[in-house]
Design an enzyme around this catalytic site. Structure first.
Site, mmCIF file in Angstrom:
data_model
loop_
_atom_site.group_PDB
_atom_site.id
_atom_site.type_symbol
_atom_site.label_atom_id
_atom_site.label_comp_id
_atom_site.label_asym_id
_atom_site.label_seq_id
_atom_site.Cartn_x
_atom_site.Cartn_y
_atom_site.Cartn_z
ATOM 1 N NE ARG A 1 46.254 -0.994 78.311
ATOM 2 C CZ ARG A 1 47.285 -0.735 77.501
ATOM 3 N NH1 ARG A 1 47.172 -0.888 76.206
ATOM 4 N NH2 ARG A 1 48.425 -0.325 78.005
ATOM 5 N NE ARG B 1 51.708 3.822 80.498
ATOM 6 C CZ ARG B 1 52.951 3.866 80.021
ATOM 7 N NH1 ARG B 1 53.784 4.795 80.416
ATOM 8 N NH2 ARG B 1 53.354 2.980 79.146
ATOM 9 N NE ARG C 1 53.885 5.758 75.073
ATOM 10 C CZ ARG C 1 53.455 4.517 75.253
ATOM 11 N NH1 ARG C 1 53.856 3.561 74.428
ATOM 12 N NH2 ARG C 1 52.656 4.224 76.251
ATOM 13 C CE LYS D 1 50.856 -4.390 75.689
ATOM 14 N NZ LYS D 1 51.508 -3.774 76.862
ATOM 15 N NE ARG E 1 58.068 2.883 76.228
ATOM 16 C CZ ARG E 1 57.016 2.083 76.393
ATOM 17 N NH1 ARG E 1 57.037 0.855 75.912
ATOM 18 N NH2 ARG E 1 55.960 2.515 77.048
HETATM 19 P P1 ADP Z 1 51.741 0.632 77.065
HETATM 20 O O1 ADP Z 1 51.451 -0.830 76.845
HETATM 21 O O2 ADP Z 1 53.203 0.924 77.217
HETATM 22 O O3 ADP Z 1 50.905 1.221 78.165
HETATM 23 P P2 ADP Z 1 50.032 1.530 74.871
HETATM 24 O O4 ADP Z 1 50.400 2.300 73.674
HETATM 25 O O5 ADP Z 1 49.436 0.163 74.660
HETATM 26 O O6 ADP Z 1 51.353 1.444 75.761
HETATM 27 O O7 ADP Z 1 48.969 2.373 75.753
HETATM 28 C C1 ADP Z 1 49.198 3.703 76.106
HETATM 29 C C2 ADP Z 1 47.942 4.317 76.700
HETATM 30 O O8 ADP Z 1 46.891 4.346 75.724
HETATM 31 C C3 ADP Z 1 47.341 3.573 77.896
HETATM 32 O O9 ADP Z 1 47.928 3.940 79.125
HETATM 33 C C4 ADP Z 1 45.879 4.015 77.801
HETATM 34 O O10 ADP Z 1 45.698 5.315 78.316
HETATM 35 C C5 ADP Z 1 45.633 4.057 76.306
HETATM 36 N N1 ADP Z 1 45.146 2.743 75.798
HETATM 37 C C6 ADP Z 1 45.784 1.945 74.915
HETATM 38 N N2 ADP Z 1 45.078 0.816 74.700
HETATM 39 C C7 ADP Z 1 43.967 0.910 75.474
HETATM 40 C C8 ADP Z 1 42.852 0.051 75.724
HETATM 41 N N3 ADP Z 1 42.742 -1.148 75.127
HETATM 42 N N4 ADP Z 1 41.906 0.470 76.597
HETATM 43 C C9 ADP Z 1 41.991 1.661 77.190
HETATM 44 N N5 ADP Z 1 43.015 2.513 77.032
HETATM 45 C C10 ADP Z 1 44.010 2.145 76.172
#
Ligand code: ADP
Length: 215
Positions: free
Chosen positions: A86, A169, A158, A13, A125
């Site tokens: 999400r 996750r 990360r 994404k 990554r």
């Molecule tokens: P990835 O898609 O690889 O999980 P992100 O940067 O989108 O990476 O998300 C990393 C973490 O940040 C998630 O596991 C969650 O803990 C938090 N997070 C990100 N976006 C949201 C969201 N929309 N709702 C709740 N938690 C979020």
């Protein structure tokens, strides 16, 4: 036009959002990036987010929706939503927010990647904390090892990319985020892209085609 990128962790994404920003002048709204910024600034919001992110769990909806609401007071069109919504609650909140602003989601791109590929990608990554570009320890090292090609920042892993957190996750994605596929399918704005191991450029061309179709 506003677009949501939907997909599991590691589905690409962020990379597609980056292309859309560079090539189509969209504005990327990544809740993950906003939360990591708050964490590195050690704000009270960041400290709260860290509790969940470091365990691979979702940050509670009221916090996440608050972050997006604040952002959208300044910018509310031409957005690429990357990692938001999400949960169904977040999707409903976003609809309400956009409604009030007389805006809407025009397209939802679901990037479908099989789990074995996701695990392989996340386990290797490495990311640039400055520009957020991602690389891979085996398949895609930058020209100078562990240094970002674009801004020379040292790359990092990360903390939530560890095998154990990744497993959580992916489970969270299956339980809480996958339901959004039918949420947007019902509205007939969801387009699925079978990504497999295709290149990011290939996937980007498909996204552009879908954007053309709704213009
Ligand atoms: P990835 O898609 O690889 O999980 P992100 O940067 O989108 O990476 O998300 C990393 C973490 O940040 C998630 O596991 C969650 O803990 C938090 N997070 C990100 N976006 C949201 C969201 N929309 N709702 C709740 N938690 C979020």
């Amino acid at each position: 036009m506003n677009i949501i990128l939907l997909g599991a962790p590691g589905s690409g994404k962020g990379t597609q959002a980056e292309y859309l920003v560079e090539r189509q002048k969209f504005i990327q709204l990544s809740t993950g990036d906003l939360m990591r910024k708050a964490m590195s600034d050690k704000t009270s919001l960041g400290i709260e987010c860290e509790k969940y992110i470091s365990n691979g769990q979702l940050v509670p909806d009221y916090i996440t929706n608050g972050i997006v609401n604040e952002y959208m007071q300044k910018v509310n069109d031409n957005l690429i939503f990357d990692g938001y919504p999400r949960t169904v609650n977040q999707a409903e909140f976003l609809d309400e927010m956009l409604n009030k602003l007389n805006k809407k989601i025009n397209l939802v791109i679901f990037i479908d990647v099989e789990e074995s590929i996701l695990v392989e990608r996340i386990s290797g990554r490495i990311v640039c904390p400055t520009c957020k570009r991602s690389y891979h320890k085996i398949n895609k090292m930058p020209k100078i090892k562990w240094i970002c090609d674009f801004d020379a920042t040292p790359l990092i892993v990360r903390s939530d990319d560890s095998p154990e957190k990744t497993k959580t996750r992916l489970e969270v994605y299956s339980k809480q985020t996958k339901t959004l596929i039918s949420y947007y399918e019902k509205r007939n704005i969801l387009r699925q892209i079978h990504a497999g191991n295709r290149s990011a450029d290939d996937i980007y061309s498909e996204i552009e085609k879908e954007m053309e179709l709704i213009k």
